[in-house]
Design a protein around this motif. Sequence first.
Motif, PDB file in Angstrom:
ATOM      1  N   LEU A  56      46.828 101.111 -18.678  1.00 57.08           N
ATOM      2  CA  LEU A  56      47.960 101.961 -19.056  1.00 57.08           C
ATOM      3  C   LEU A  56      48.916 101.192 -19.964  1.00 57.08           C
ATOM      4  CD1 LEU A  56      48.773 103.783 -15.690  1.00 57.08           C
ATOM      5  CD2 LEU A  56      47.307 104.535 -17.575  1.00 57.08           C
ATOM      6  N   VAL A  57      49.012  99.877 -19.739  1.00 57.31           N
ATOM      7  CA  VAL A  57      49.863  99.016 -20.564  1.00 57.31           C
ATOM      8  C   VAL A  57      49.062  97.768 -20.925  1.00 57.31           C
ATOM      9  CG1 VAL A  57      52.048  99.834 -19.595  1.00 57.31           C
ATOM     10  CG2 VAL A  57      50.849  97.927 -18.502  1.00 57.31           C
ATOM     11  N   GLU A  66      53.587  96.321 -23.577  1.00 54.47           N
ATOM     12  CA  GLU A  66      53.777  97.473 -24.445  1.00 54.47           C
ATOM     13  C   GLU A  66      52.881  98.615 -23.974  1.00 54.47           C
ATOM     14  OE1 GLU A  66      52.668  96.418 -28.422  1.00 54.47           O
ATOM     15  OE2 GLU A  66      50.517  96.514 -28.010  1.00 54.47           O
ATOM     16  N   PRO A  67      53.141  99.851 -24.404  1.00 57.84           N
ATOM     17  CA  PRO A  67      52.305 100.984 -23.997  1.00 57.84           C
ATOM     18  C   PRO A  67      50.878 100.841 -24.512  1.00 57.84           C
ATOM     19  CG  PRO A  67      54.408 101.737 -24.876  1.00 57.84           C
ATOM     20  CD  PRO A  67      54.320 100.279 -25.190  1.00 57.84           C
ATOM     21  N   SER A  72      54.737 106.180 -21.894  1.00 52.95           N
ATOM     22  CA  SER A  72      56.063 105.896 -21.333  1.00 52.95           C
ATOM     23  C   SER A  72      55.985 105.959 -19.815  1.00 52.95           C
ATOM     24  CB  SER A  72      57.103 106.899 -21.852  1.00 52.95           C
ATOM     25  OG  SER A  72      56.775 108.221 -21.445  1.00 52.95           O
ATOM     26  N   TRP A  73      57.042 105.483 -19.160  1.00 53.14           N
ATOM     27  CA  TRP A  73      57.091 105.491 -17.701  1.00 53.14           C
ATOM     28  C   TRP A  73      58.553 105.509 -17.260  1.00 53.14           C
ATOM     29  CZ3 TRP A  73      54.580 101.986 -20.768  1.00 53.14           C
ATOM     30  CH2 TRP A  73      55.273 100.798 -21.074  1.00 53.14           C
ATOM     31  N   TRP A  81      56.726 105.419  -9.343  1.00 54.01           N
ATOM     32  CA  TRP A  81      56.767 105.328 -10.804  1.00 54.01           C
ATOM     33  C   TRP A  81      55.986 106.509 -11.371  1.00 54.01           C
ATOM     34  CZ3 TRP A  81      57.629 100.414 -13.792  1.00 54.01           C
ATOM     35  CH2 TRP A  81      58.206  99.399 -13.002  1.00 54.01           C
ATOM     36  N   ARG A  82      56.507 107.117 -12.443  1.00 53.31           N
ATOM     37  CA  ARG A  82      55.815 108.221 -13.111  1.00 53.31           C
ATOM     38  C   ARG A  82      55.409 107.781 -14.526  1.00 53.31           C
ATOM     39  NH1 ARG A  82      59.174 113.320 -12.979  1.00 53.31           N
ATOM     40  NH2 ARG A  82      58.359 113.399 -10.848  1.00 53.31           N
ATOM     41  N   PHE A  83      54.133 107.995 -14.849  1.00 57.73           N
ATOM     42  CA  PHE A  83      53.602 107.585 -16.149  1.00 57.73           C
ATOM     43  C   PHE A  83      53.186 108.815 -16.947  1.00 57.73           C
ATOM     44  CE2 PHE A  83      53.227 103.884 -13.548  1.00 57.73           C
ATOM     45  CZ  PHE A  83      53.397 102.806 -14.409  1.00 57.73           C
ATOM     46  N   SER A  84      53.623 108.853 -18.207  1.00 56.98           N
ATOM     47  CA  SER A  84      53.153 109.867 -19.144  1.00 56.98           C
ATOM     48  C   SER A  84      51.986 109.272 -19.927  1.00 56.98           C
ATOM     49  CB  SER A  84      54.276 110.264 -20.111  1.00 56.98           C
ATOM     50  OG  SER A  84      55.346 110.864 -19.402  1.00 56.98           O
TER      51      SER A  84
END
Length: 516
Positions: A56-57, A66-67, A72-73, A81-84
């Motif tokens: 994810l990163v 970095e992404p 984003s999170w 934690w919420r991840f887009s």
Amino acid sequence: MTRLLLASAVLAGLALPAAAENTLRWGASRDIGSLDPYSYGDSFTLGVLNHVYEGLVRYNRDLKIEPALATSWEIVSSTTWRFSLRQGVKFHDGQDFTAEDVQASLVRATDPKSPLRGNIPAYKASRVIDDHTIEIDVSDNYPLLLNDLTTITIFDAGWLKENNAEAPTDVGSGTEGYATYHTNGTGPFKVESRQPDAKTVFVKYDGWWDKVSHNLDRIEFAPIASDATRVAALLSGDIDFTDKAPVQDIPRLEASPSVKLLEGTDLRTVMIGFSQRDALLSGAPNPMKDVRVREAMQIAIDLDLIQKRVMRGKSRTAGALVAPQIPGYDAALDTPAAYDPDRAKALLKEAGAEGFEFDFNCADSLVNEEQICQAIASMWSRVGLKPKLDQGPRAVQTPKRSAGKVDVYTLGWATLPMLDAYSMTSQVLHTKEGSFGIFNWGGWSDKELDRVTEASAIELDQSKRLAMSTEALGIARKNVLMIPIHQQPLTWATGADVAELPLFADNLPRLWLTRK
């Protein structure tokens, strides 16, 4: 002359094909353990497979997060934690990347039988919100989730299920599966073929989501264990790149117009660990449970001699268990123990441990590891100890270490994936229990060190958290739980036609940034 003739014979046997202009031939010092990045928490294997699988990163050129597959999170609560997730990403087989893939990968990585579970110790659960959103639950106030996620790479959930590969594999214990020999990632390269211990071929993935800055169509990865053979291959143009140029051959490589050297100091700290079990492998009582014996063994090692003779002046002698670049490092802990063989003999006599015999387990994955071990064994012998050197390949030695069947052993630790001192305190120094102490091969246990380490895991204030890690490292130093030797040299070499290949202090090549 004999070494050159042998090297030529081995190179002839490799029969490496002539490379096209956009092919990079990588001559590594060893093979990867598997094509499954979850099969063992080995930073080299993970680094190679980062060309195929992504998290994810990721770490950028400056080793900052970095992404990657997440864009984003946000921290929804102290435990969530919420991840887009990035849209439009496709796996190598053409399937769409979604939150279901992240969910399946997290479950696989944190399975009780997963050797990678220690890389994400605070994970509790995760749930899919929609196709491109996922939430991850962690232990209270856990501040290092992003660091952990740099090595939790993402599989296609459907591919795992279809190939009966949902369960993790563990090469250290001999467990294999479909993912051991097949891949399906989202990264910049995909695997075309693999012959273990011979050659693995990666080819450019044209559907990669990221901006392409490399110009490679093909990477041919060939393990070449012999230093002489690897150097000869580079000088003759049979390989284009090695991430392990032998320090003893640096003057020769520097003198060649066909070679370019990239030098630095690795984040990896080389150290010696002790068994703290009641008995040695021989069945005799273990004198190393006495701190005086561990101190004696430490000051019997002439670190300056190792740095000058064995490492050719290229290593950085260490007093601390983490490198200066690692958050949690404290210069006050980084004073190397002074060489004092007379005091070592006195301490051994005081502890009633003169002349005891023990197994010294060494592998082949560190720079000049065999020579380091031979030098240290000789130094211990000079103060009356009787080390029995057990030297062997990593594949043979790792199962012994994981099973605790060692008296004294080498360890190289780069604090990956976290690039934070908590990696050392939680995975090497903490008591082996649950997701802690996965690499505590000595079986030691210090309640105060455990308490401080666990408190640091939930401290969101960065300065307070790092102070706790420093405190834990200080406890380890005071009790001589490990003997730091040095941060090993980092020397890569390329052919003159390689135009750009960035050197990274974590010693992980990122060939998607390379140009020929």
